[in-house]
Write a protein that holds these residues in place. Structure first.
Motif, PDB file in Angstrom:
ATOM      1  N   GLY A   1     -11.671  13.567  -2.223  1.00 44.15           N
ATOM      2  CA  GLY A   1     -11.116  12.360  -1.798  1.00 44.15           C
ATOM      3  C   GLY A   1     -10.132  11.634  -2.922  1.00 44.15           C
ATOM      4  N   VAL A   2      -9.937  11.637  -3.611  1.00 43.00           N
ATOM      5  CA  VAL A   2      -9.026  10.580  -4.838  1.00 43.00           C
ATOM      6  C   VAL A   2      -7.460  11.542  -4.656  1.00 43.00           C
ATOM      7  CG1 VAL A   2      -8.563  10.440  -7.195  1.00 43.00           C
ATOM      8  CG2 VAL A   2     -10.568  10.083  -6.172  1.00 43.00           C
ATOM      9  N   THR A   3      -7.595  13.335  -5.023  1.00 42.45           N
ATOM     10  CA  THR A   3      -6.883  13.927  -4.363  1.00 42.45           C
ATOM     11  C   THR A   3      -6.615  14.115  -3.200  1.00 42.45           C
ATOM     12  OG1 THR A   3      -8.349  15.773  -4.144  1.00 42.45           O
ATOM     13  CG2 THR A   3      -7.656  16.140  -6.367  1.00 42.45           C
ATOM     14  N   ASN A   4      -6.624  13.585  -2.450  1.00 43.88           N
ATOM     15  CA  ASN A   4      -6.069  13.211  -0.987  1.00 43.88           C
ATOM     16  C   ASN A   4      -5.179  11.722  -1.024  1.00 43.88           C
ATOM     17  OD1 ASN A   4      -7.831  15.743   0.173  1.00 43.88           O
ATOM     18  ND2 ASN A   4      -9.106  14.101   1.281  1.00 43.88           N
ATOM     19  N   LEU A   5      -5.531  11.341  -1.815  1.00 39.21           N
ATOM     20  CA  LEU A   5      -4.556   9.642  -1.761  1.00 39.21           C
ATOM     21  C   LEU A   5      -3.538  10.211  -2.395  1.00 39.21           C
ATOM     22  CD1 LEU A   5      -5.268   6.868  -1.276  1.00 39.21           C
ATOM     23  CD2 LEU A   5      -5.704   6.664  -3.970  1.00 39.21           C
ATOM     24  N   PHE A   6      -3.939  10.778  -3.676  1.00 40.03           N
ATOM     25  CA  PHE A   6      -2.219  11.697  -4.336  1.00 40.03           C
ATOM     26  C   PHE A   6      -1.463  12.282  -3.751  1.00 40.03           C
ATOM     27  CE2 PHE A   6      -4.629   9.816  -7.482  1.00 40.03           C
ATOM     28  CZ  PHE A   6      -3.788   8.880  -8.699  1.00 40.03           C
ATOM     29  N   LEU A   7      -1.734  13.420  -2.180  1.00 39.50           N
ATOM     30  CA  LEU A   7      -1.409  13.993  -1.928  1.00 39.50           C
ATOM     31  C   LEU A   7      -0.251  13.384  -1.017  1.00 39.50           C
ATOM     32  CD1 LEU A   7      -3.415  16.916  -0.877  1.00 39.50           C
ATOM     33  CD2 LEU A   7      -1.778  17.584  -2.873  1.00 39.50           C
ATOM     34  N   ASN A   8      -0.540  12.389   0.002  1.00 37.70           N
ATOM     35  CA  ASN A   8      -0.637  11.121   0.684  1.00 37.70           C
ATOM     36  C   ASN A   8       0.875  10.513  -0.520  1.00 37.70           C
ATOM     37  OD1 ASN A   8      -0.901   8.404   1.791  1.00 37.70           O
ATOM     38  ND2 ASN A   8      -0.572  10.002   3.449  1.00 37.70           N
ATOM     39  N   LEU A   9       0.444  10.774  -1.432  1.00 35.99           N
ATOM     40  CA  LEU A   9       1.538  10.239  -2.851  1.00 35.99           C
ATOM     41  C   LEU A   9       3.117  10.261  -2.596  1.00 35.99           C
ATOM     42  CD1 LEU A   9       2.005   7.069  -4.167  1.00 35.99           C
ATOM     43  CD2 LEU A   9       0.930   8.660  -6.124  1.00 35.99           C
ATOM     44  N   ALA A  10       2.751  11.907  -2.370  1.00 40.04           N
ATOM     45  CA  ALA A  10       3.793  12.704  -2.361  1.00 40.04           C
ATOM     46  C   ALA A  10       4.033  12.369  -1.564  1.00 40.04           C
ATOM     47  CB  ALA A  10       3.202  13.495  -3.171  1.00 40.04           C
ATOM     48  N   ASP A  11       3.632  13.007  -0.057  1.00 43.63           N
ATOM     49  CA  ASP A  11       4.012  13.145   1.097  1.00 43.63           C
ATOM     50  C   ASP A  11       5.060  12.440   1.539  1.00 43.63           C
ATOM     51  OD1 ASP A  11       1.808  15.025   1.733  1.00 43.63           O
ATOM     52  OD2 ASP A  11       0.312  13.606   2.769  1.00 43.63           O
ATOM     53  N   ASN A  12       5.605  12.623   2.470  1.00 38.78           N
ATOM     54  CA  ASN A  12       7.001  12.413   3.361  1.00 38.78           C
ATOM     55  C   ASN A  12       6.310  11.244   3.961  1.00 38.78           C
ATOM     56  OD1 ASN A  12       9.327  11.108   5.085  1.00 38.78           O
ATOM     57  ND2 ASN A  12      10.762  12.691   4.134  1.00 38.78           N
TER      58      ASN A  12
ATOM     59  N   ILE B   1       0.793  -0.908  -0.189  1.00 36.62           N
ATOM     60  CA  ILE B   1      -0.066   0.012   0.241  1.00 36.62           C
ATOM     61  C   ILE B   1       0.816   1.461  -0.082  1.00 36.62           C
ATOM     62  CG2 ILE B   1      -1.794   1.234   1.324  1.00 36.62           C
ATOM     63  CD1 ILE B   1      -2.578  -0.984   2.485  1.00 36.62           C
ATOM     64  N   ILE B   2       0.746   1.682  -0.982  1.00 40.54           N
ATOM     65  CA  ILE B   2       2.103   3.130  -1.316  1.00 40.54           C
ATOM     66  C   ILE B   2       0.934   4.076  -0.836  1.00 40.54           C
ATOM     67  CG2 ILE B   2       3.342   1.914  -2.642  1.00 40.54           C
ATOM     68  CD1 ILE B   2       1.795   3.527  -5.016  1.00 40.54           C
ATOM     69  N   ALA B   3       0.069   4.488  -0.609  1.00 43.05           N
ATOM     70  CA  ALA B   3      -0.745   5.626  -0.363  1.00 43.05           C
ATOM     71  C   ALA B   3      -2.400   5.252   0.518  1.00 43.05           C
ATOM     72  CB  ALA B   3      -1.621   6.787  -1.529  1.00 43.05           C
ATOM     73  N   MET B   4      -2.420   6.626   1.740  1.00 42.13           N
ATOM     74  CA  MET B   4      -4.092   6.336   1.639  1.00 42.13           C
ATOM     75  C   MET B   4      -5.040   7.445   1.992  1.00 42.13           C
ATOM     76  SD  MET B   4      -3.167   5.529   6.088  1.00 42.13           S
ATOM     77  CE  MET B   4      -4.133   6.546   6.199  1.00 42.13           C
ATOM     78  N   SER B   5      -5.738   6.932   2.199  1.00 41.25           N
ATOM     79  CA  SER B   5      -6.491   8.043   2.450  1.00 41.25           C
ATOM     80  C   SER B   5      -7.910   8.750   3.685  1.00 41.25           C
ATOM     81  CB  SER B   5      -6.764   9.247   1.378  1.00 41.25           C
ATOM     82  OG  SER B   5      -8.214  10.193   2.241  1.00 41.25           O
ATOM     83  N   VAL B   6      -7.597   8.964   4.777  1.00 41.54           N
ATOM     84  CA  VAL B   6      -9.168   8.811   5.298  1.00 41.54           C
ATOM     85  C   VAL B   6      -9.946  10.250   5.390  1.00 41.54           C
ATOM     86  CG1 VAL B   6     -10.720   7.909   7.671  1.00 41.54           C
ATOM     87  CG2 VAL B   6      -8.175   6.960   6.412  1.00 41.54           C
ATOM     88  N   ALA B   7     -10.864  10.548   5.451  1.00 41.71           N
ATOM     89  CA  ALA B   7     -11.950  11.298   5.111  1.00 41.71           C
ATOM     90  C   ALA B   7     -13.774  11.348   5.115  1.00 41.71           C
ATOM     91  CB  ALA B   7     -11.297  11.993   4.259  1.00 41.71           C
ATOM     92  N   PHE B   8     -14.499  12.682   4.780  1.00 37.08           N
ATOM     93  CA  PHE B   8     -15.640  11.482   4.935  1.00 37.08           C
ATOM     94  C   PHE B   8     -16.134  12.600   3.418  1.00 37.08           C
ATOM     95  CE2 PHE B   8     -14.918  12.397   9.369  1.00 37.08           C
ATOM     96  CZ  PHE B   8     -15.933  11.692   9.471  1.00 37.08           C
ATOM     97  N   ASP B   9     -15.703  12.578   2.094  1.00 36.87           N
ATOM     98  CA  ASP B   9     -15.559  12.605   0.875  1.00 36.87           C
ATOM     99  C   ASP B   9     -15.894  11.533   0.328  1.00 36.87           C
ATOM    100  OD1 ASP B   9     -15.356  15.454   0.943  1.00 36.87           O
ATOM    101  OD2 ASP B   9     -12.565  15.386   1.462  1.00 36.87           O
ATOM    102  N   ASN B  10     -17.291  11.043   0.083  1.00 39.86           N
ATOM    103  CA  ASN B  10     -17.508   9.837  -0.501  1.00 39.86           C
ATOM    104  C   ASN B  10     -17.738  10.215  -2.087  1.00 39.86           C
ATOM    105  OD1 ASN B  10     -18.399   6.940  -1.139  1.00 39.86           O
ATOM    106  ND2 ASN B  10     -19.863   7.218  -0.184  1.00 39.86           N
ATOM    107  N   ASN B  11     -17.392   9.725  -3.364  1.00 42.68           N
ATOM    108  CA  ASN B  11     -17.369   9.503  -5.079  1.00 42.68           C
ATOM    109  C   ASN B  11     -16.847  10.536  -4.869  1.00 42.68           C
ATOM    110  OD1 ASN B  11     -18.179   6.748  -4.800  1.00 42.68           O
ATOM    111  ND2 ASN B  11     -20.727   7.180  -4.621  1.00 42.68           N
ATOM    112  N   SER B  12     -15.869  11.427  -4.463  1.00 44.48           N
ATOM    113  CA  SER B  12     -15.198  12.675  -4.628  1.00 44.48           C
ATOM    114  C   SER B  12     -14.299  13.147  -5.753  1.00 44.48           C
ATOM    115  CB  SER B  12     -15.508  13.586  -3.274  1.00 44.48           C
ATOM    116  OG  SER B  12     -14.991  14.423  -3.268  1.00 44.48           O
ATOM    117  N   ILE B  13     -13.772  13.745  -5.783  1.00 43.66           N
ATOM    118  CA  ILE B  13     -12.653  13.778  -5.985  1.00 43.66           C
ATOM    119  C   ILE B  13     -11.897  14.643  -5.102  1.00 43.66           C
ATOM    120  CG2 ILE B  13     -12.892  16.558  -7.503  1.00 43.66           C
ATOM    121  CD1 ILE B  13     -11.334  13.470  -9.312  1.00 43.66           C
TER     122      ILE B  13
END
Length: 696
Positions: A335-346, A321-333
């Motif tokens: 939520g996906v960009t949260n995941l891509f932000l975590n992908l770039a995080d240290n 698992i290389i990225a994760m996101s926990v939020a309350f955005d369902n079927n929302s862009i």
């Protein structure tokens, strides 16, 4: 940059004695690979890590960094954009095939895989090596894959072609200059070619000539339609060259057969999820699920807020698992960009925020850019915004068929494992049970920060867990590689390096949402808010020239905060912040766009009620004025003689009525409210009663 411990790919090493510059394109605890800069050849140098550290500490070499150009691919012309996408996809495959050291690209050793890739993308060797030199010398920044003429426009230059390129005919003048207008006509004809199996490039060329380059002629008294002179219309070679650059062999094959025939007869026959996956970062799967737990508010632990949404991005090759996101955005862009932000995080810094940590970087890789992503048909994954993000990042998007969860079974299985690990601890703490008497909302105790910590704990455990079902290859067995995601990542990264995010500014700019802002003398306006840039003299001039007009202004915003909007100026990412000097602007700082829109909606409701109130007041005001005017009606005209004398008499009368002495007299003669009559006193019958009456 002086901290050697932070040395990473993209840094510039300068030899102080010769002035020669080198770009770091690979770094590990043992070796470093440098690409020599400022030359036209592709030269790689491999040296030990400690040797370079010694050179830097002895002040023979210096280490520094630079920034690349930030650009919006949607602003490129169709021709430039098509070439850029071709170059980007080709380089992604080169990086996957020859990383992480890229030493296989240098020297005279056979490069079979390279020429397979060049043939696939219809790219000549000379073109590739020219791109390769610029790409690696820049630290693998994507702006170098755009036609260099584009950046001459950024610097204020404009390339204009007034003469037809190519060899000229010796016998007749033919062909015209291919400009943007002609390219649009070529594209129209190419689309015509794509509409039918029986069409050919020649017939599409004839169709274009008939539509755009025909004229009415009179021959022997009869009206007919003929072509314009050859010097006023493009040649077939010009049209064919354009088509060859804008359509692939696979597309032509699809046009001439059918999608079903091509899929059934020419696709690769897959055997399992690893088939066609070449290494870590080559293919990832993304999905979201509603967690089986109800949470409480972080602000008030007595308030239940319901289920969180968990997003996972999992690498197919390693199962990590290389990225994760926990939020309350369902079927929302979002939520996906949260995941891509975590992908770039240290990831180490991310874990430390929650009081957790790990040692080996392979346990949870950071700063990875996948080459392909596989998703289901969720609304957020089919949205134009997600498709735009994937295109701009150079990520190939694969959407599986509906109701086919098994086609992305790797990420689906990870959710089942997460729930099985958590449910025992969540029982009586908000666990959602599939029973009619489940009291999960009443039993909820965890807030989102605490549950995020549980998900992080699962990710770290998952990436270090032995997977006996993983299909090990013979080489893995020979090298005793354990089927653990972290171990598989470390093993695979030595063979095929995963693509890194070369430019953080460009990456974050891509994840922002394009907005339609306006520029005027007051600044940049968007959605009812005003923004003002700092230290941008060019924009200040544009504001002055705009005056009271509202000129369209291209910008982007992170929907998670209305504090700032971002735009590009000469390849640099610029920021414009809320203008605090405009009343009310600063009050909405730190709000999300959704919160700001809710405020605007509330203001609209107040405006609606205010409009009704104003209409009532206006009607009452009108009726009172009308009554006053009607009461003053008379049957004769007024006498205007001696108007000045009459006016002076009236003026003095009004002054007497408004004097201060009269007001003071009115204050003195105010009638005070009457005091109630006191009860008649009676004679006390005893001394004690007298005392009581006295105190009463």
């Amino acid at each position: 940059m002086s901290n050697i411990d932070n040395m990473t790919t993209g840094n510039i090493i300068t030899d102080k004695e010769t002035g020669t510059r080198y770009r770091i394109i690979y770094v590990s605890v043992k070796n470093i690979v440098l690409c020599e800069m400022d030359i036209t050849k592709f030269v790689l140098i491999s040296m030990s890590y400690m040797q370079l550290v010694d050179f830097i500490q002895e002040h023979n070499f210096t280490i520094s960094d630079d920034k690349g150009l930030v650009f919006d691919e949607n602003n490129l012309s169709e021709n430039i954009k098509t070439k850029y996408i071709r170059n980007r996809d080709m380089m992604n495959e080169i990086v996957a095939a020859y990383g992480p050291t890229f030493l296989g690209l240098s020297g005279k050793k056979p490069k079979k895989r390279l020429y397979e890739i060049l043939e696939k993308y219809n790219c000549s060797s000379s073109t590739f090596w020219r791109l390769c030199v610029k790409y690696f010398q820049s630290g693998m920044k994507t702006y170098t894959l755009v036609d260099g003429k584009t950046w001459s426009n950024v610097k204020g230059k404009e390339l204009k072609r007034n003469v037809k390129s190519g060899k000229h005919s010796e016998y007749v003048e033919s062909g015209i200059v291919v400009n943007d207008k002609v390219r649009e006509q070529f594209e129209d004809a190419l689309n015509h070619y794509k509409k039918g199996r029986a069409k050919s490039f020649r017939s599409a060329f004839d169709w274009m000539n008939y539509k755009y380059y025909s004229e009415t002629k009179i021959i022997n008294g009869a009206t007919t339609v003929g072509l314009m002179p050859e010097s006023q219309r493009p040649t077939y070679n010009q049209f064919y060259y354009y088509c060859s650059k804008h359509i692939t062999e696979q597309e032509k094959d699809l046009i001439k057969t059918s999608a079903a025939e091509q899929r059934n007869n020419k696709r690769l026959l897959t055997s399992d999820s690893l088939h066609g996956v070449y290494g870590p970062g080559d293919m990832v799967e993304i999905d979201a699920c509603e967690a089986d737990v109800s949470l409480v508010s972080s602000a008030d632990s007595n308030k239940t807020i319901g289920r969180p949404i968990v997003y996972f991005m999992i690498d197919v090759y390693t199962r990590a698992i290389i990225a994760m996101s926990v939020a309350f955005d369902n079927n929302s862009i979002l939520g996906v960009t949260n995941l891509f932000l975590n992908l770039a995080d240290n990831k180490k810094e991310y874990c430390s925020r929650f009081g957790m940590g790990f040692d080996d970087d392979a346990i949870w890789p950071s700063n990875i850019k996948p080459r392909r992503v596989r998703v289901d048909r969720g609304s957020e994954f089919k949205s134009k915004e997600f498709i735009r993000i994937c295109n701009e990042l150079g990520i190939e998007l694969q959407i599986v068929s509906g109701a086919s969860g098994s086609l992305k079974g790797v990420v689906e299985q990870s959710f089942h494992q997460m729930h099985s690990r958590q449910n025992e601890h969540l029982e009586d703490n908000g666990l959602i049970e599939k029973r009619y008497d489940s009291n999960h909302h009443k039993e909820a105790t965890l807030n989102i920060e605490q549950y995020t910590k549980m998900v992080i704990n699962f990710v770290l455990m998952h990436n270090q867990q032995y997977d006996k079902t993983y299909p090990l290859t013979k080489e893995m067995m020979d090298k005793r590689i354990q089927p653990i995601p972290a171990a598989l990542w470390a093993y695979g990264a030595q063979k095929i390096a995963p693509s890194r995010i070369p430019d953080k500014d460009q990456y974050l700019y891509t994840l922002m949402t394009p907005i339609k802002a306006k520029l005027s003398r007051r600044g940049i306006s968007y959605n009812g808010l005003w923004y003002l840039p700092k230290d941008d003299k060019k924009l200040t001039k544009d504001m002055f020239r705009a005056g009271t007009k509202k000129v369209p202004f291209e910008a982007r915003m992170d929907k998670r905060s209305v504090n700032d909007i971002y735009y590009i100026r000469n390849g640099n990412l610029m920021k414009a912040s809320l203008n605090e000097m405009i009343t009310g602007n600063a009050d909405f700082a730190d709000l999300t766009e959704k919160e700001w829109n809710d405020y605007r909606k509330g203001k609209s409701q107040l405006d609606a009620k205010g409009r009704i109130q104003n209409e009532d007041l206006s009607a009452f005001n009108y009726s009172v004025n009308q009554e006053i005017v009607e009461s003053a009606q008379k049957n004769t005209y007024s006498d205007k003689k001696n108007m000045r004398v009459t006016r002076e008499l009236e003026k003095q009368k009004v002054s007497r009525e408004n004097n201060i002495a009269q007001r003071l007299q009115d204050e003195d003669t105010k009638v005070l409210p009457e005091k109630p009559n006191p009860k008649p006193k009676r004679k006390p019958k005893s001394f004690q009663e007298a005392i009581e009456m006295y105190f009463d």
